[in-house]
Design a protein around this motif. Sequence first.
Motif, PDB file in Angstrom:
ATOM      1  N   SER A   1      75.815  52.751  28.893  1.00 26.59           N
ATOM      2  CA  SER A   1      74.450  52.499  28.276  1.00 26.59           C
ATOM      3  C   SER A   1      73.780  53.563  27.407  1.00 26.59           C
ATOM      4  CB  SER A   1      73.605  52.032  29.217  1.00 26.59           C
ATOM      5  OG  SER A   1      73.332  52.975  30.177  1.00 26.59           O
TER       6      SER A   1
ATOM      7  N   LEU B   1      78.513  51.907  39.191  1.00 25.54           N
ATOM      8  CA  LEU B   1      78.683  53.204  38.877  1.00 25.54           C
ATOM      9  C   LEU B   1      77.947  54.096  39.453  1.00 25.54           C
ATOM     10  CD1 LEU B   1      79.232  51.972  35.157  1.00 25.54           C
ATOM     11  CD2 LEU B   1      81.206  52.440  37.010  1.00 25.54           C
TER      12      LEU B   1
ATOM     13  N   ASP C   1      82.103  43.205  38.397  1.00 26.23           N
ATOM     14  CA  ASP C   1      82.237  43.544  37.308  1.00 26.23           C
ATOM     15  C   ASP C   1      81.650  42.285  36.227  1.00 26.23           C
ATOM     16  OD1 ASP C   1      83.381  44.331  34.360  1.00 26.23           O
ATOM     17  OD2 ASP C   1      84.419  45.983  35.715  1.00 26.23           O
ATOM     18  N   THR C   2      81.118  42.558  35.194  1.00 26.00           N
ATOM     19  CA  THR C   2      80.799  41.463  34.121  1.00 26.00           C
ATOM     20  C   THR C   2      82.224  41.121  33.650  1.00 26.00           C
ATOM     21  OG1 THR C   2      80.338  43.075  32.646  1.00 26.00           O
ATOM     22  CG2 THR C   2      78.408  41.922  33.873  1.00 26.00           C
TER      23      THR C   2
ATOM     24  N   GLY D   1      70.982  50.040  37.966  1.00 31.46           N
ATOM     25  CA  GLY D   1      70.899  51.259  36.977  1.00 31.46           C
ATOM     26  C   GLY D   1      69.427  51.635  36.921  1.00 31.46           C
ATOM     27  N   TYR D   2      69.185  52.713  36.022  1.00 31.17           N
ATOM     28  CA  TYR D   2      68.025  53.154  35.697  1.00 31.17           C
ATOM     29  C   TYR D   2      66.620  52.119  35.567  1.00 31.17           C
ATOM     30  CZ  TYR D   2      64.540  55.914  32.786  1.00 31.17           C
ATOM     31  OH  TYR D   2      63.349  56.439  32.194  1.00 31.17           O
ATOM     32  N   ILE D   3      67.110  51.237  34.473  1.00 30.22           N
ATOM     33  CA  ILE D   3      65.825  50.054  34.330  1.00 30.22           C
ATOM     34  C   ILE D   3      66.138  49.024  35.191  1.00 30.22           C
ATOM     35  CG2 ILE D   3      65.199  48.228  32.614  1.00 30.22           C
ATOM     36  CD1 ILE D   3      66.264  50.303  30.484  1.00 30.22           C
TER      37      ILE D   3
ATOM     38  N   ASP E   1      76.207  44.094  39.900  1.00 29.29           N
ATOM     39  CA  ASP E   1      76.353  45.368  39.376  1.00 29.29           C
ATOM     40  C   ASP E   1      77.821  45.832  39.884  1.00 29.29           C
ATOM     41  OD1 ASP E   1      74.008  47.638  38.323  1.00 29.29           O
ATOM     42  OD2 ASP E   1      76.062  48.272  38.901  1.00 29.29           O
TER      43      ASP E   1
ATOM     44  N   ARG F   1      74.766  60.384  33.300  1.00 30.31           N
ATOM     45  CA  ARG F   1      75.636  59.465  33.317  1.00 30.31           C
ATOM     46  C   ARG F   1      77.235  59.712  33.081  1.00 30.31           C
ATOM     47  NH1 ARG F   1      71.117  54.918  31.203  1.00 30.31           N
ATOM     48  NH2 ARG F   1      70.485  56.802  30.040  1.00 30.31           N
TER      49      ARG F   1
ATOM     50  N   TYR G   1      78.553  52.665  20.798  1.00 30.83           N
ATOM     51  CA  TYR G   1      77.413  51.932  21.799  1.00 30.83           C
ATOM     52  C   TYR G   1      76.596  51.112  20.645  1.00 30.83           C
ATOM     53  CZ  TYR G   1      73.080  51.541  24.198  1.00 30.83           C
ATOM     54  OH  TYR G   1      71.964  51.263  24.818  1.00 30.83           O
TER      55      TYR G   1
ATOM     56  N   LEU H   1      71.503  43.830  31.900  1.00 29.51           N
ATOM     57  CA  LEU H   1      71.315  45.163  31.610  1.00 29.51           C
ATOM     58  C   LEU H   1      72.783  45.811  31.640  1.00 29.51           C
ATOM     59  CD1 LEU H   1      68.265  45.722  33.971  1.00 29.51           C
ATOM     60  CD2 LEU H   1      68.058  45.363  31.569  1.00 29.51           C
TER      61      LEU H   1
ATOM     62  N   ARG I   1      67.423  59.061  35.215  1.00 35.50           N
ATOM     63  CA  ARG I   1      68.406  59.368  34.104  1.00 35.50           C
ATOM     64  C   ARG I   1      67.738  60.756  33.462  1.00 35.50           C
ATOM     65  NH1 ARG I   1      71.634  57.108  36.617  1.00 35.50           N
ATOM     66  NH2 ARG I   1      71.929  55.017  36.381  1.00 35.50           N
TER      67      ARG I   1
ATOM     68  N   LYS J   1      76.095  46.446  20.509  1.00 36.47           N
ATOM     69  CA  LYS J   1      75.002  45.756  20.760  1.00 36.47           C
ATOM     70  C   LYS J   1      74.820  44.701  19.646  1.00 36.47           C
ATOM     71  CE  LYS J   1      73.391  47.804  24.521  1.00 36.47           C
ATOM     72  NZ  LYS J   1      73.437  47.062  25.665  1.00 36.47           N
TER      73      LYS J   1
ATOM     74  N   ALA K   1      64.474  54.699  26.291  1.00 41.21           N
ATOM     75  CA  ALA K   1      63.301  54.538  27.467  1.00 41.21           C
ATOM     76  C   ALA K   1      62.950  55.943  28.067  1.00 41.21           C
ATOM     77  CB  ALA K   1      64.195  53.989  28.573  1.00 41.21           C
TER      78      ALA K   1
HETATM   79  N1  LIG Z   1      67.776  53.524  28.903  1.00 39.39           N
HETATM   80  C1  LIG Z   1      67.550  53.516  27.770  1.00 39.39           C
HETATM   81  O1  LIG Z   1      66.810  54.401  26.981  1.00 39.39           O
HETATM   82  C2  LIG Z   1      68.053  52.202  27.102  1.00 39.39           C
HETATM   83  C3  LIG Z   1      67.571  51.968  25.706  1.00 39.39           C
HETATM   84  C4  LIG Z   1      67.849  50.623  24.851  1.00 39.39           C
HETATM   85  C5  LIG Z   1      68.555  50.217  25.530  1.00 39.39           C
HETATM   86  N2  LIG Z   1      68.954  50.165  26.724  1.00 39.39           N
HETATM   87  C6  LIG Z   1      69.812  49.161  27.305  1.00 39.39           C
HETATM   88  O2  LIG Z   1      69.209  48.657  28.617  1.00 39.39           O
HETATM   89  C7  LIG Z   1      70.260  48.320  29.479  1.00 39.39           C
HETATM   90  C8  LIG Z   1      69.938  48.945  31.038  1.00 39.39           C
HETATM   91  O3  LIG Z   1      70.045  50.638  30.699  1.00 39.39           O
HETATM   92  P1  LIG Z   1      69.862  51.532  31.874  1.00 39.39           P
HETATM   93  O4  LIG Z   1      69.292  52.865  31.271  1.00 39.39           O
HETATM   94  O5  LIG Z   1      69.186  51.129  33.120  1.00 39.39           O
HETATM   95  O6  LIG Z   1      71.515  51.786  32.212  1.00 39.39           O
HETATM   96  P2  LIG Z   1      72.188  52.391  33.331  1.00 39.39           P
HETATM   97  O7  LIG Z   1      73.484  53.068  32.922  1.00 39.39           O
HETATM   98  O8  LIG Z   1      71.349  53.351  34.169  1.00 39.39           O
HETATM   99  O9  LIG Z   1      72.693  51.240  34.327  1.00 39.39           O
HETATM  100  C9  LIG Z   1      73.698  50.271  33.890  1.00 39.39           C
HETATM  101  C10 LIG Z   1      73.931  49.587  35.131  1.00 39.39           C
HETATM  102  O10 LIG Z   1      75.030  48.357  34.745  1.00 39.39           O
HETATM  103  C11 LIG Z   1      75.999  48.475  35.395  1.00 39.39           C
HETATM  104  N3  LIG Z   1      77.375  48.418  34.870  1.00 39.39           N
HETATM  105  C12 LIG Z   1      77.787  48.870  33.954  1.00 39.39           C
HETATM  106  N4  LIG Z   1      79.199  48.308  33.539  1.00 39.39           N
HETATM  107  C13 LIG Z   1      79.103  47.236  34.456  1.00 39.39           C
HETATM  108  C14 LIG Z   1      80.087  45.983  34.393  1.00 39.39           C
HETATM  109  N5  LIG Z   1      81.019  46.062  33.564  1.00 39.39           N
HETATM  110  N6  LIG Z   1      79.655  45.183  35.246  1.00 39.39           N
HETATM  111  C15 LIG Z   1      78.587  45.080  36.101  1.00 39.39           C
HETATM  112  N7  LIG Z   1      77.877  46.169  36.051  1.00 39.39           N
HETATM  113  C16 LIG Z   1      77.948  47.209  35.095  1.00 39.39           C
HETATM  114  C17 LIG Z   1      76.055  50.034  35.850  1.00 39.39           C
HETATM  115  O11 LIG Z   1      76.790  50.221  37.370  1.00 39.39           O
HETATM  116  C18 LIG Z   1      74.651  50.582  36.292  1.00 39.39           C
HETATM  117  O12 LIG Z   1      74.079  50.246  37.423  1.00 39.39           O
HETATM  118  C19 LIG Z   1      71.571  48.712  29.093  1.00 39.39           C
HETATM  119  O13 LIG Z   1      72.321  47.617  28.483  1.00 39.39           O
HETATM  120  C20 LIG Z   1      71.333  49.620  27.980  1.00 39.39           C
HETATM  121  O14 LIG Z   1      72.181  49.633  26.943  1.00 39.39           O
HETATM  122  C21 LIG Z   1      68.647  51.042  27.493  1.00 39.39           C
END
Ligand SMILES: NC(=O)c1ccc[n+]([C@@H]2O[C@H](COP(=O)([O-])OP(=O)(O)OC[C@H]3O[C@@H](n4cnc5c(N)ncnc54)[C@H](O)[C@@H]3O)[C@@H](O)[C@H]2O)c1
Length: 358
Positions: free
Chosen positions: A75, A34, A53-54, A10-12, A31, A320, A139, A71, A176, A143, A168
Amino acid sequence: MRVLVAGDRGYIGALMVPFLRRAGHDVDGLDVGLYEGCDFRGGPRPVARRPRDTRDVGPVELSGYDAVVCLAALSNDPLGHLNAETTYAVNLRGTVRLAEAAKAAGVERFLFASSCSLYGAAGSDAVAEDAPMHPVTPYGETKALAEAELSALADDAFSPTYLRNATAYGASPRLRLDIVVNNLTGVAVTTGEVRLESDGTPWRPLVHIEDISRAFLAVLEAPRDLVHDEAFNVGRPEDNVQVKDIADMVRDTVTGSVVTLADGAGPDKRDYRVDFAKLHDTFPDLGMRWTVRAGVEELAEAYAGHGLTYDEFQSARFVRLRRIQQLLSLGLLDDELRRTTDEPFPSPATTLATEAAR
Ligand SMILES: NC(=O)c1ccc[n+]([C@@H]2O[C@H](COP(=O)([O-])OP(=O)(O)OC[C@H]3O[C@@H](n4cnc5c(N)ncnc54)[C@H](O)[C@@H]3O)[C@@H](O)[C@H]2O)c1
């Protein structure tokens, strides 16, 4: 350390995995994929492994790791609203299942990507980690509940830590455009307008994705007693900013752009400030280094280098909710957002062409 990052595609994760590797750790990923094909400037390094899938993982897959970073999530708020029950299944039960499996496999550390959105309607004071939680979206609720359930698993052999990230920003191979700094900069670069959807007065705590990675690395390497069952707000105190200040930074960076208000723009309920002192007091050498202004400059340059267009900016590649809706409409996800195939998902460009041809 041997580290497993769930949600590494994903993004982070796409930025954090190479960051942890550069620090000398041995990092694997898990992962469900998605956002396969939703790449920016080449995307993350390809991997040959099956989507996982988790919600289905067990201890066997987690044995041999020193730490798990979670992560994986649906999200953000718009995704969370799409199907609240599934948001609970993935963000709460999927996270807890992963942690239980990790604990059963003898993994000692579990780093959970939580969010400042669990504070919800927080009032006007900056919220510290001991502030009450008033999440206002599914959401945010997941958390808060996940932290509580992970805490119940903490013991002498298992140390969960809750990293409550601010919103972020920054360029990633899995970019994103549905988050505020990336969005305002993207609209400015592709249209010349810095378009505010609210009146610009709300406060937002922000953090660059590289600085998020820095905080995760510090927690990973910290002595156990500093981080065992602890929550940390992740960001820099100076990056509580008002949306109108972000807009001004974007206008100053993107030559010729002007700030405009969308029709009906008014106050926004999401308006809060966060106290980041605990993180910086606990890790005085953390060295978070990104300012929002530097992030806007990084993004503007990356968008221009990629040749980002307004159509692409709005597309399933970078938004997303659109990507998930697209996969649902193609029958590649079921209504619990489970994959219906292990075959690679088509990239958004291919998918759009297929839709157009119908
Ligand atoms: N981006 C932000 O601004 C932000 C801020 C605060 C917290 N977060 C948290 O940081 C984490 C990462 O955020 P992100 O922006 O990279 O999100 P993202 O949506 O870009 O990436 C999430 C990844 O998790 C995978 N995923 C989703 N459901 C899954 C499952 N059931 N099993 C396995 N993989 C699964 C997706 O395929 C994706 O690659 C998340 O938990 C999010 O809640 C993000």
